[in-house]
Motif scaffolding. Structure first.
Motif, mmCIF file in Angstrom:
data_model
loop_
_atom_site.group_PDB
_atom_site.id
_atom_site.type_symbol
_atom_site.label_atom_id
_atom_site.label_comp_id
_atom_site.label_asym_id
_atom_site.label_seq_id
_atom_site.Cartn_x
_atom_site.Cartn_y
_atom_site.Cartn_z
ATOM 1 N N THR A 93 -61.343 23.112 44.141
ATOM 2 C CA THR A 93 -60.519 22.841 42.852
ATOM 3 C C THR A 93 -60.423 24.302 42.436
ATOM 4 O OG1 THR A 93 -61.410 20.694 42.226
ATOM 5 C CG2 THR A 93 -60.641 22.107 40.547
ATOM 6 N N ASP A 198 -55.320 22.020 52.039
ATOM 7 C CA ASP A 198 -56.523 21.233 51.356
ATOM 8 C C ASP A 198 -57.169 20.670 52.330
ATOM 9 O OD1 ASP A 198 -57.153 19.011 48.549
ATOM 10 O OD2 ASP A 198 -58.623 19.797 50.148
ATOM 11 N N ARG A 379 -63.670 2.372 48.064
ATOM 12 C CA ARG A 379 -63.367 3.249 48.946
ATOM 13 C C ARG A 379 -64.855 3.573 49.609
ATOM 14 N NH1 ARG A 379 -62.625 9.623 47.636
ATOM 15 N NH2 ARG A 379 -64.877 9.475 47.569
HETATM 16 C C1 7TS Z 1 -58.751 16.140 49.265
HETATM 17 C C2 7TS Z 1 -59.588 16.615 48.122
HETATM 18 N N1 7TS Z 1 -58.957 17.946 47.560
HETATM 19 C C3 7TS Z 1 -59.869 18.389 46.424
HETATM 20 C C4 7TS Z 1 -60.916 17.884 45.902
HETATM 21 C C5 7TS Z 1 -61.959 18.569 44.879
HETATM 22 O O1 7TS Z 1 -62.967 18.889 45.524
HETATM 23 P P1 7TS Z 1 -64.176 19.535 44.562
HETATM 24 O O2 7TS Z 1 -63.419 20.918 43.857
HETATM 25 O O3 7TS Z 1 -65.404 20.094 45.499
HETATM 26 O O4 7TS Z 1 -64.461 18.464 43.655
HETATM 27 C C6 7TS Z 1 -61.412 16.745 46.659
HETATM 28 C C7 7TS Z 1 -62.549 15.998 46.063
HETATM 29 N N2 7TS Z 1 -62.808 14.427 46.143
HETATM 30 C C8 7TS Z 1 -63.616 13.806 45.609
HETATM 31 C C9 7TS Z 1 -64.625 14.068 44.739
HETATM 32 O O5 7TS Z 1 -65.104 12.933 44.483
HETATM 33 N N3 7TS Z 1 -64.640 12.063 45.198
HETATM 34 C C10 7TS Z 1 -63.701 12.582 45.773
HETATM 35 O O6 7TS Z 1 -62.965 11.744 46.662
HETATM 36 C C11 7TS Z 1 -60.782 15.900 47.672
HETATM 37 O O7 7TS Z 1 -60.953 14.871 47.947
#
Ligand code: 7TS
Length: 410
Positions: A93, A198, A379
């Motif tokens: 993020t 990403d 999921r």
């Molecule tokens: C494809 C994708 N992009 C970005 C993020 C953000 O990652 P973070 O900054 O580490 O939070 C997630 C988090 N996805 C998920 C977090 O909890 N369940 C999910 O599917 C993701 O699945």
């Protein structure tokens, strides 16, 4: 050949509820941590914790050494030209917000187009909405087909002379399908667009080589890669990072500060203002070492076989809809499904009574849910430490849901 890796993960070894072992199938949210990672973090705090880059004494020099060694390891892990192309962040993020707020705002003009996919997680969607609104640019979407795939004709149609940034996920955190990145990059290069990838849901399951992929930026999170939370990586081509403005201003990121102005450090530290997450970097280094010890070939074999087994079992259950039609070898172990007449939150609650942990909800992908015509899904997201027994317990628990909810079974 080893087939069960659970023993490497203390939480998986020790976690039971009501005499039932934990069946952890929410790895797309976060992964469990191997003892090797936990020990590395413990050792850091027991032996060489200090603030890096600032102290002229051995402890601080050692902390600096391990922090920068983690950067070198991350660079090698994704095939970057140099550690200078690796910025440590809190996670995907923050990495994606940095690219959008710095590179995006500096390079998008009125009338330009930013192209993302309908599958994007909000952290690779909302930042681009903000850039498009601020610069009066157009945010456009690649839409998946009825099978959850991005059609090649959609890619060639939507990338045009006005496209300046293409920001896509390599694997959807809802559908698990691997996107046709080669075609996306090829088309983007034809029009001179920059590609932001990403890799949050791909890098835990498959090798990522930024030079082979030819992406301009890549983001991932340590916690989805068996490393601690709070550490992530933004990879950026040097020529971009050199021109980008930092997002966070403070200690460790400056060259000189006068009363009215400041000049910034060269290299990635420009983007790493404040005291950094050394334990996270140490844990990420240990996690990469652990994964490289097993190898992506073995990880891929286990996960592909397990995903295919799970899909086969799912397709045998009446009243269950599985989203995305790809098979196990073009799909990370992410399976979204719904049970007729059962709200996903009820399903995950019922499964949790059997100590089965899955995710239910919109998965920070509201636009994708609407595109799929659903409010939410259940999921399952597996990884190499899951087993066929885990899948069998999952399916057995799913088969109870309609009975528990008083729905007809046939
Ligand atoms: C494809 C994708 N992009 C970005 C993020 C953000 O990652 P973070 O900054 O580490 O939070 C997630 C988090 N996805 C998920 C977090 O909890 N369940 C999910 O599917 C993701 O699945």
């Amino acid at each position: 050949m080893r087939t069960n890796y659970k023993d490497d993960f203390p939480l998986l070894k020790n976690s039971t509820a009501g005499g039932k072992p934990l069946v952890y199938l929410d790895n797309a949210a976060t992964t469990q941590k191997p003892a090797q990672v936990i020990e590395a973090v413990k050792e850091y705090y027991e032996q060489y914790n200090a603030n890096p880059h600032r102290g002229a004494y051995p402890l601080s020099e050692k902390a600096t050494e391990v922090y920068e060694a983690a950067r070198e390891k991350a660079a090698e892990f994704i095939g970057a030209d140099s550690p200078e192309e690796i910025v440590f962040t809190k996670g995907t993020t923050e990495s994606l917000n940095l690219v959008a707020s710095s590179y995006g705002l500096d390079n998008i003009r009125e009338g330009d187009e930013i192209l993302i996919s309908i599958e994007e997680h909000h952290s690779n969607l909302i930042p681009w909405q903000a850039v498009a609104k601020t610069r009066n640019a157009r945010l456009r979407y690649l839409y998946t087909d009825e099978n959850g795939k991005l059609p090649l004709e959609e890619i060639s149609a939507k990338i045009n002379a006005r496209t300046k940034i293409v920001a896509v996920t390599q694997v959807s955190n809802v559908l698990g399908i691997v996107n046709p990145l080669g075609e996306i990059v090829r088309r983007a290069r034809e029009v001179g667009a920059v590609v932001v990838l990403d890799a949050a849901q791909s890098i835990p399951h498959m090798p990522v080589d930024v030079r082979a992929l030819d992406v301009d930026f890549l983001a991932f999170s340590g916690h989805k890669l068996y490393a601690p939370t709070g550490i992530g990586v933004l990879y950026g081509k040097k020529e971009h990072l050199r021109k980008m403005q930092p997002l966070l201003f403070g200690g460790g990121m400056v060259d000189d500060v006068s009363e009215q102005d400041a000049t910034f450090a060269e290299g990635p530290s420009k983007f790493e203002g404040g005291t950094q997450n050394v334990e996270g970097a140490v844990g990420l280094h240990a996690a990469i070492d652990y994964l490289e010890g097993i190898g992506y070939e073995r990880i891929g074999q286990i996960e592909s076989e397990l995903t295919q087994y799970a899909l086969t079992r799912f397709h045998s259950i009446p009243h269950v809809t599985v989203y995305g039609k790809e098979s196990g070898n073009n799909r990370a172990g992410i399976i979204s499904f719904n049970i007729d007449g059962a709200h996903p939150h009820d399903v995950s609650t019922i499964l949790s009574a059997d100590n089965v942990a899955i995710r239910s909800g919109h998965h920070c992908a509201h636009p994708l849910m609407r595109h799929m015509g659903v409010n939410a899904t259940c999921r399952v997201s597996l990884c190499f430490y899951n087993t066929r027994d885990d899948i069998d317990i999952l399916i057995e628990s799913i088969c109870k849901v309609r009975e528990v909810l008083g729905l007809e079974l046939k």
